[in-house]
Design a protein around this motif. Structure first.
Motif, PDB file in Angstrom:
ATOM      1  N   UNK A 127      28.206 -80.993 -24.626  1.00 16.46           N
ATOM      2  CA  UNK A 127      27.131 -79.773 -24.795  1.00 16.46           C
ATOM      3  C   UNK A 127      26.251 -79.786 -24.741  1.00 16.46           C
ATOM      4  N   UNK A 128      25.939 -79.879 -24.182  1.00 17.08           N
ATOM      5  CA  UNK A 128      24.142 -80.384 -24.175  1.00 17.08           C
ATOM      6  C   UNK A 128      22.765 -79.010 -24.796  1.00 17.08           C
ATOM      7  N   UNK A 129      22.830 -78.989 -25.859  1.00 19.08           N
ATOM      8  CA  UNK A 129      21.836 -77.667 -26.358  1.00 19.08           C
ATOM      9  C   UNK A 129      20.672 -77.691 -26.130  1.00 19.08           C
ATOM     10  N   UNK A 130      20.323 -76.430 -26.553  1.00 19.13           N
ATOM     11  CA  UNK A 130      18.800 -75.735 -25.842  1.00 19.13           C
ATOM     12  C   UNK A 130      17.292 -76.096 -25.889  1.00 19.13           C
ATOM     13  N   UNK A 131      17.988 -77.301 -27.168  1.00 12.86           N
ATOM     14  CA  UNK A 131      16.658 -77.909 -27.555  1.00 12.86           C
ATOM     15  C   UNK A 131      16.457 -79.270 -26.195  1.00 12.86           C
ATOM     16  N   UNK A 132      17.232 -79.660 -26.208  1.00 17.01           N
ATOM     17  CA  UNK A 132      17.765 -80.700 -24.808  1.00 17.01           C
ATOM     18  C   UNK A 132      17.505 -80.835 -23.382  1.00 17.01           C
ATOM     19  N   UNK A 133      18.292 -79.136 -23.317  1.00 13.79           N
ATOM     20  CA  UNK A 133      17.815 -78.136 -21.730  1.00 13.79           C
ATOM     21  C   UNK A 133      16.334 -78.366 -21.571  1.00 13.79           C
ATOM     22  N   UNK A 134      15.698 -77.913 -22.706  1.00 12.26           N
ATOM     23  CA  UNK A 134      14.364 -77.527 -22.291  1.00 12.26           C
ATOM     24  C   UNK A 134      13.159 -78.862 -22.346  1.00 12.26           C
ATOM     25  N   UNK A 135      13.726 -79.685 -23.311  1.00 13.77           N
ATOM     26  CA  UNK A 135      13.144 -80.904 -23.162  1.00 13.77           C
ATOM     27  C   UNK A 135      13.159 -81.484 -22.057  1.00 13.77           C
ATOM     28  N   UNK A 136      14.627 -80.819 -21.356  1.00 16.04           N
ATOM     29  CA  UNK A 136      14.806 -82.177 -19.633  1.00 16.04           C
ATOM     30  C   UNK A 136      14.225 -80.832 -19.044  1.00 16.04           C
ATOM     31  N   UNK A 137      13.576 -80.363 -19.213  1.00 14.79           N
ATOM     32  CA  UNK A 137      13.059 -79.164 -17.836  1.00 14.79           C
ATOM     33  C   UNK A 137      11.660 -79.806 -17.493  1.00 14.79           C
ATOM     34  N   UNK A 138      11.260 -79.629 -18.674  1.00 14.52           N
ATOM     35  CA  UNK A 138       9.905 -80.006 -19.902  1.00 14.52           C
ATOM     36  C   UNK A 138       9.230 -81.781 -18.762  1.00 14.52           C
TER      37      UNK A 138
END
Length: 98
Positions: free
Chosen positions: A1-12
């Motif tokens: 499971x990807x955490x929210x910090x990683x997801x934000x980094x991916x989107x950015x």
């Protein structure tokens, strides 16, 4: 499971690359709100994609319902430069030998 910090980094990262290529990511508040839901883990990526597709369908329907809207959109359009894999080595490609 990807955490929210990683997801934000991916989107950015995706957003920054798109802007650098002259193809910014949709800044519609509804879409960005759904991105936040994905970042927070409330949606998986397939749900985000599905919601975005629904949003684009509603936009097309709205534009079609306004007489002359499509013609104005087309005449206001500006050409964009889309990089090729040859001109930008970071551009993702699929090769037969991969």
């Amino acid at each position: 499971m990807i955490d929210s910090d990683r997801r934000r980094m991916i989107f950015d990262q995706v957003r920054d690359k798109a802007i650098a290529r002259g193809m910014p990511i949709d800044d519609d508040p509804e879409f960005l709100g759904r991105v936040e839901l994905w970042i927070n883990g409330e949606y998986d990526i397939s749900e985000l994609r599905s919601r975005y597709n629904d949003l684009t369908v509603r936009r097309v329907q709205r534009v079609r319902s306004i007489p002359g809207a499509l013609e104005r959109t087309l005449t206001d359009a500006k050409p964009i430069d889309i990089p090729s894999a040859d001109s930008d080595p970071s551009y993702p490609t699929v090769r037969d030998d991969d």
